[in-house]
Design an enzyme around this catalytic site. Structure first.
Site, PDB file in Angstrom:
ATOM      1  N   ASP A  94       6.327  -0.672  -1.742  1.00  0.00           N
ATOM      2  CA  ASP A  94       5.514  -1.876  -1.592  1.00  0.00           C
ATOM      3  C   ASP A  94       6.021  -2.953  -2.563  1.00  0.00           C
ATOM      4  OD1 ASP A  94       3.336  -3.336  -0.622  1.00  0.00           O
ATOM      5  OD2 ASP A  94       1.968  -2.582  -2.173  1.00  0.00           O
ATOM      6  N   HIS A  95       6.253  -4.142  -2.080  1.00  0.00           N
ATOM      7  CA  HIS A  95       6.688  -5.274  -2.917  1.00  0.00           C
ATOM      8  C   HIS A  95       7.918  -4.973  -3.778  1.00  0.00           C
ATOM      9  CE1 HIS A  95       3.301  -7.804  -1.852  1.00  0.00           C
ATOM     10  NE2 HIS A  95       2.524  -6.756  -1.998  1.00  0.00           N
ATOM     11  N   ASN A 276      -2.265  -3.562   4.997  1.00  0.00           N
ATOM     12  CA  ASN A 276      -2.167  -2.989   3.645  1.00  0.00           C
ATOM     13  C   ASN A 276      -3.524  -2.938   2.943  1.00  0.00           C
ATOM     14  OD1 ASN A 276       0.563  -3.099   4.148  1.00  0.00           O
ATOM     15  ND2 ASN A 276       1.074  -4.123   2.231  1.00  0.00           N
ATOM     16  N   ILE A 277      -3.835  -1.781   2.393  1.00  0.00           N
ATOM     17  CA  ILE A 277      -5.130  -1.591   1.719  1.00  0.00           C
ATOM     18  C   ILE A 277      -4.932  -0.838   0.412  1.00  0.00           C
ATOM     19  CG2 ILE A 277      -7.398  -0.476   1.909  1.00  0.00           C
ATOM     20  CD1 ILE A 277      -6.761  -0.878   5.106  1.00  0.00           C
TER      21      ILE A 277
HETATM   22  O1  G3H Z   1       0.158  -5.474  -3.751  1.00  0.00           O
HETATM   23  C1  G3H Z   1      -0.300  -4.982  -4.773  1.00  0.00           C
HETATM   24  C2  G3H Z   1      -0.902  -3.636  -4.743  1.00  0.00           C
HETATM   25  O2  G3H Z   1      -2.294  -3.727  -4.690  1.00  0.00           O
HETATM   26  C3  G3H Z   1      -0.425  -2.768  -5.858  1.00  0.00           C
HETATM   27  O3  G3H Z   1      -0.865  -3.144  -7.109  1.00  0.00           O
HETATM   28  O4  G3H Z   1       1.004  -2.837  -8.794  1.00  0.00           O
HETATM   29  O5  G3H Z   1      -1.392  -2.708  -9.482  1.00  0.00           O
HETATM   30  O6  G3H Z   1      -0.362  -0.898  -8.105  1.00  0.00           O
HETATM   31  P1  G3H Z   1      -0.370  -2.365  -8.448  1.00  0.00           P
HETATM   32  P1  13P Z   2      -5.557  -5.367  -1.219  1.00  0.00           P
HETATM   33  O1  13P Z   2      -5.578  -5.841  -2.641  1.00  0.00           O
HETATM   34  O2  13P Z   2      -6.332  -6.296  -0.332  1.00  0.00           O
HETATM   35  O3  13P Z   2      -6.015  -3.974  -1.064  1.00  0.00           O
HETATM   36  O4  13P Z   2      -4.039  -5.457  -0.686  1.00  0.00           O
HETATM   37  C1  13P Z   2      -3.109  -4.448  -0.980  1.00  0.00           C
HETATM   38  C2  13P Z   2      -1.716  -4.818  -0.630  1.00  0.00           C
HETATM   39  O5  13P Z   2      -1.432  -5.787   0.047  1.00  0.00           O
HETATM   40  C3  13P Z   2      -0.640  -3.946  -1.118  1.00  0.00           C
HETATM   41  O6  13P Z   2       0.615  -4.431  -0.817  1.00  0.00           O
HETATM   42 ZN    ZN Z   3       0.782  -6.541  -0.901  1.00  0.00          ZN
END
Ligand code: G3H
Ligand code: 13P
Ligand code: ZN
Length: 331
Positions: A94-95, A276-277
């Site tokens: 993710d990202h 995404n959740i």
């Molecule tokens: O897109 C962001 C996600 O909610 C992940 O966040 O880097 O705090 O795990 P995190």
């Molecule tokens: P939320 O913060 O809405 O759960 O989104 C998560 C997300 O986009 C992770 O890439």
């Molecule tokens: Zn995201």
């Protein structure tokens, strides 16, 4: 070099093609620990849903990338043990912030990666995304790119304001980069406060009602890219039952507001095939842990207070699959 196929994982290609045809979306859940992974897999097996398990930079820092990858490999075996003979599980980065992190995930067994160049100038976003695609596709790993900026915190990228995806850019971006799916900005955002109170109205009970997503922008994008998989980040609904629970048991979360479930359902029936959740999992766990501590001040075994938290995540994941995303029975 570990290939995800040897771990029993799948990439997103076929999953997304079926989701677009069927008018539903695949749930993409962030996970950071065993209880979250167990809850997600249990709910997906019971509802027979495909699933994307996603790992953020924060998760990698918290839990260690190797452990997370072994947990995803374990998830495949766990799903089989729970009665799913052919689990449809994607392990997704993710990202991804740059080429190196994407390459490292491809090399260690991820089946899908996101390269998030959305904060870069357009041509730089194109260049880095193309480079990731060229590498990932050699190993049949699928790639998600992003155009447009979501408000809120995107891992290490914080944006004050959102900038909707420009429909006039999407065809060129997909053609030049070769990405398999595209994350867009149409009004969703990361975290538990997706809109400022002044952007919302309030119902009779004082609960914030958010403005609608930009479905006109989504329609324009779909017109430019018919049948192409679109991704929505920042799509937690921020269930008010968990916000209330957090606040009732000593927390302080004013003005938490998410994306209404009906709007996600509508998006899932259109071009959106990955939702995404993350925040909703955090809220379900935190609310239930706070409640448990308040009701059992003498308990100190993590298995005691994590059990109801895990159950709450499982119930929520199943609810979303059945009533919001429509991915039940599709695994
Ligand atoms: O897109 C962001 C996600 O909610 C992940 O966040 O880097 O705090 O795990 P995190
Ligand atoms: P939320 O913060 O809405 O759960 O989104 C998560 C997300 O986009 C992770 O890439
Ligand atoms: Zn995201």
């Amino acid at each position: 070099m570990i290939n995800y196929k040897d771990l029993g994982l799948v990439n997103t290609r076929e999953m997304f093609a079926k989701a677009i045809k069927g008018g539903y979306a695949i749930p993409a859940y962030n996970f950071n620990n065993m209880e979250q992974m167990q809850a997600i897999i249990q709910a997906c097996v019971e509802t027979k849903s495909p699933v994307i398990l996603q790992v953020s930079a924060g998760a990698r820092k918290y839990a260690n990338p190797t452990l997370l990858r072994y947990m995803a490999q374990g998830a495949v075996e766990y799903a089989k043990e729970l009665g799913c003979p052919n689990p449809q599980i994607v392990l997704h980065l993710d990202h991804g912030a740059d080429f190196d992190i994407c390459k490292s995930c491809v090399d260690m067994g991820f089946s899908s990666v996101m390269i998030d160049g959305s904060s870069l100038p357009y041509e730089e976003n194109v260049a880095v995304t193309k480079k990731v695609v060229e590498y990932a596709h050699k190993y049949d790993v699928t790639v998600e790119g992003e155009l447009g900026v979501l408000a809120g915190v995107e891992d290490d990228v914080a944006a004050e304001e959102s900038h909707y995806t420009k429909p006039e850019e999407v065809q060129d971006f997909v053609k030049k980069t070769g990405v398999d799916s595209l994350a867009i900005s149409i009004g969703t955002s990361h975290g538990r406060c997706k809109f400022k109170p002044e952007q919302c109205t309030r119902n009779a009970d004082g609960v914030l009602i958010p403005p609608p997503l930009a479905f006109d922008v989504l329609a324009e994008i779909e017109k430019k890219l018919p049948g192409f998989p679109i991704v929505l980040h920042g799509s937690s609904s921020v269930p008010q039952e968990f916000v209330k629970m957090v606040n009732q048991y000593g927390g302080n979360m004013p003005d938490a507001v998410g994306i209404p479930e009906e709007q996600l359902r509508k998006a899932a029936k259109l071009a959106v095939c990955k939702i995404n959740i993350d925040s909703d999992i955090r809220l379900a766990m935190t609310g239930n842990i706070r409640k448990y501590f308040a009701e059992h001040p003498d308990h100190f075994d993590p298995r005691q207070y994590l059990k109801p938290a895990r159950q709450a995540v499982k119930d929520m994941v199943a609810h979303k699959i059945l009533h919001v995303l429509g991915s039940d029975g599709k695994a």
